[in-house]
Motif scaffolding. Structure first.
Motif, PDB file in Angstrom:
ATOM      1  N   GLN A  63       5.099   3.280  -3.700  1.00  0.00           N
ATOM      2  CA  GLN A  63       5.988   3.625  -2.597  1.00  0.00           C
ATOM      3  C   GLN A  63       6.311   2.432  -1.699  1.00  0.00           C
ATOM      4  O   GLN A  63       7.012   2.587  -0.697  1.00  0.00           O
ATOM      5  CB  GLN A  63       5.349   4.736  -1.752  1.00  0.00           C
ATOM      6  N   ILE A  64       5.797   1.253  -2.045  1.00  0.00           N
ATOM      7  CA  ILE A  64       6.007   0.059  -1.229  1.00  0.00           C
ATOM      8  C   ILE A  64       7.132  -0.796  -1.770  1.00  0.00           C
ATOM      9  O   ILE A  64       7.961  -1.310  -1.010  1.00  0.00           O
ATOM     10  CB  ILE A  64       4.698  -0.753  -1.123  1.00  0.00           C
ATOM     11  N   HIS A  74       0.563   1.365  -5.741  1.00  0.00           N
ATOM     12  CA  HIS A  74       0.732  -0.069  -5.531  1.00  0.00           C
ATOM     13  C   HIS A  74      -0.356  -0.910  -6.196  1.00  0.00           C
ATOM     14  O   HIS A  74      -0.177  -2.115  -6.360  1.00  0.00           O
ATOM     15  CB  HIS A  74       0.757  -0.350  -4.024  1.00  0.00           C
ATOM     16  N   ALA A  75      -1.460  -0.298  -6.568  1.00  0.00           N
ATOM     17  CA  ALA A  75      -2.577  -1.053  -7.169  1.00  0.00           C
ATOM     18  C   ALA A  75      -2.976  -0.439  -8.507  1.00  0.00           C
ATOM     19  O   ALA A  75      -4.068   0.116  -8.649  1.00  0.00           O
ATOM     20  CB  ALA A  75      -3.768  -1.081  -6.214  1.00  0.00           C
ATOM     21  N   ASP A 134      -7.441   2.312   8.241  1.00  0.00           N
ATOM     22  CA  ASP A 134      -7.481   3.405   7.269  1.00  0.00           C
ATOM     23  C   ASP A 134      -6.105   3.652   6.669  1.00  0.00           C
ATOM     24  O   ASP A 134      -5.975   3.879   5.454  1.00  0.00           O
ATOM     25  CB  ASP A 134      -7.997   4.688   7.931  1.00  0.00           C
ATOM     26  N   ARG A 135      -5.056   3.621   7.489  1.00  0.00           N
ATOM     27  CA  ARG A 135      -3.698   3.834   6.997  1.00  0.00           C
ATOM     28  C   ARG A 135      -3.266   2.712   6.069  1.00  0.00           C
ATOM     29  O   ARG A 135      -2.592   2.938   5.053  1.00  0.00           O
ATOM     30  CB  ARG A 135      -2.729   3.956   8.169  1.00  0.00           C
ATOM     31  N   PHE A 136      -3.648   1.494   6.412  1.00  0.00           N
ATOM     32  CA  PHE A 136      -3.327   0.337   5.585  1.00  0.00           C
ATOM     33  C   PHE A 136      -3.944   0.502   4.197  1.00  0.00           C
ATOM     34  O   PHE A 136      -3.256   0.368   3.172  1.00  0.00           O
ATOM     35  CB  PHE A 136      -3.859  -0.932   6.258  1.00  0.00           C
ATOM     36  N   ILE A 191      -4.066   1.371  -1.639  1.00  0.00           N
ATOM     37  CA  ILE A 191      -5.054   1.738  -2.653  1.00  0.00           C
ATOM     38  C   ILE A 191      -5.086   3.241  -2.920  1.00  0.00           C
ATOM     39  O   ILE A 191      -5.326   3.685  -4.038  1.00  0.00           O
ATOM     40  CB  ILE A 191      -6.472   1.267  -2.240  1.00  0.00           C
ATOM     41  N   GLY A 192      -4.847   4.052  -1.889  1.00  0.00           N
ATOM     42  CA  GLY A 192      -4.934   5.492  -2.066  1.00  0.00           C
ATOM     43  C   GLY A 192      -6.317   6.017  -1.720  1.00  0.00           C
ATOM     44  O   GLY A 192      -7.117   5.334  -1.064  1.00  0.00           O
TER      45      GLY A 192
END
Length: 271
Positions: free
Chosen positions: A219-220, A247-248, A157-159, A164-165
């Motif tokens: 943020q990555i 990120h996406a 879930d954290r990944f 993706i958010g």
């Protein structure tokens, strides 16, 4: 746009590939670490790309593709590039624009360094790093989850939330959970060994048109680092930042992303 899924045997395993038949130039989409080809659903569904032949595959160890038979060979950026290039050769693709997200963008740069079939590259969330890879990122990607082997349900879930958010659909969680448990750790171990090309050198020397489209709120990756790279053939002379996207951006803000990508394709791969 009509599409179909095929399973093609390669020396890197059986690869699931989906083709949306638009009849025009080939555009190859490569997903990120622990994702799958369906992450590009919002591009395949867009009428802006109806006249292109869209090709998207599950990388080895992901989605409906098999795990790699020789993981040490395949689970690295150059290994994945070889896998996609072998797939395209078996499909008799002779020219293609490559759209790569995150890891997929790094794979696209590796492909660019070793093949003449690439006529354009769109990079998303993929900083072309040199000797010091950390310069292109904001700390450890996903708090280290990007390089961890087996993930707990909470870590999955954290990944997904990190890349993706809160708009993620269930298939994205399933994709992370399905990914070969050896893939992430072997990928990062290879990167630590310096496996692959100096990607900054590649993008500062190539004559192939490059588009860079990132989420303004990513943020990555280190957006300032990317802006500082002296791309030799940067489309429109700028790196695009899509507002209100992380990120996406192709998933989080598809209308704005698709508009930019369609202009890039129209410039370099006329229908």
């Amino acid at each position: 746009m009509p599409s179909n899924c095929q399973y093609i045997d390669t020396s890197h395993g059986t690869i699931a590939v989906e083709i949306s038949e638009g009849g025009g130039p080939d555009v190859v989409f490569i997903h990120g670490n622990s994702s799958c080809r369906e992450v590009f659903n919002k591009q395949v569904a867009s009428p802006l790309f109806a006249d292109y032949r869209l090709i998207r595959c599950d990388l080895p160890g992901h989605g409906q593709s098999s795990d790699a038979p020789d993981k040490l060979r395949t689970y690295s950026r150059p290994g994945l590039a070889d896998a996609v290039l072998e797939l395209l050769d078996r499909m008799k693709v002779r020219e293609a624009v490559v759209v790569g997200w995150s890891l997929g963008g790094h794979v696209a740069i590796e492909m660019l360094s070793r093949s003449k079939i690439i006529t354009g590259v769109c990079l998303i969330g993929a900083p072309p790093t040199g000797v010091v890879m950390a310069e292109g990122f904001c700390g450890r990607p996903l708090g280290g989850l990007g390089g961890k082997g087996e993930l707990t349900p909470e870590e999955v879930d954290r990944f997904v939330a990190g890349v993706i958010g809160d708009t993620a659909e269930p298939f994205l969680r399933q994709a992370v959970a399905r990914t070969d448990r050896d893939f992430r750790s072997m990928l990062f171990a290879g990167a630590a060994r310096g496996t692959g090309v100096n990607q900054r050198d590649v993008v500062t020397a190539t004559s192939v048109p490059l588009a860079m489209i990132n989420g303004a709120d990513d943020q990555i990756i280190n957006l300032d680092y990317i802006d500082d790279v002296r791309f030799s053939s940067l489309w429109q002379g700028r790196c695009f930042r899509v507002a209100n996207a992380g990120h996406a951006p192709f998933w989080q803000a598809p209308d704005r992303f698709n508009a930019i990508l369609s202009l890039f394709l129209a410039d370099i791969a006329p229908r």
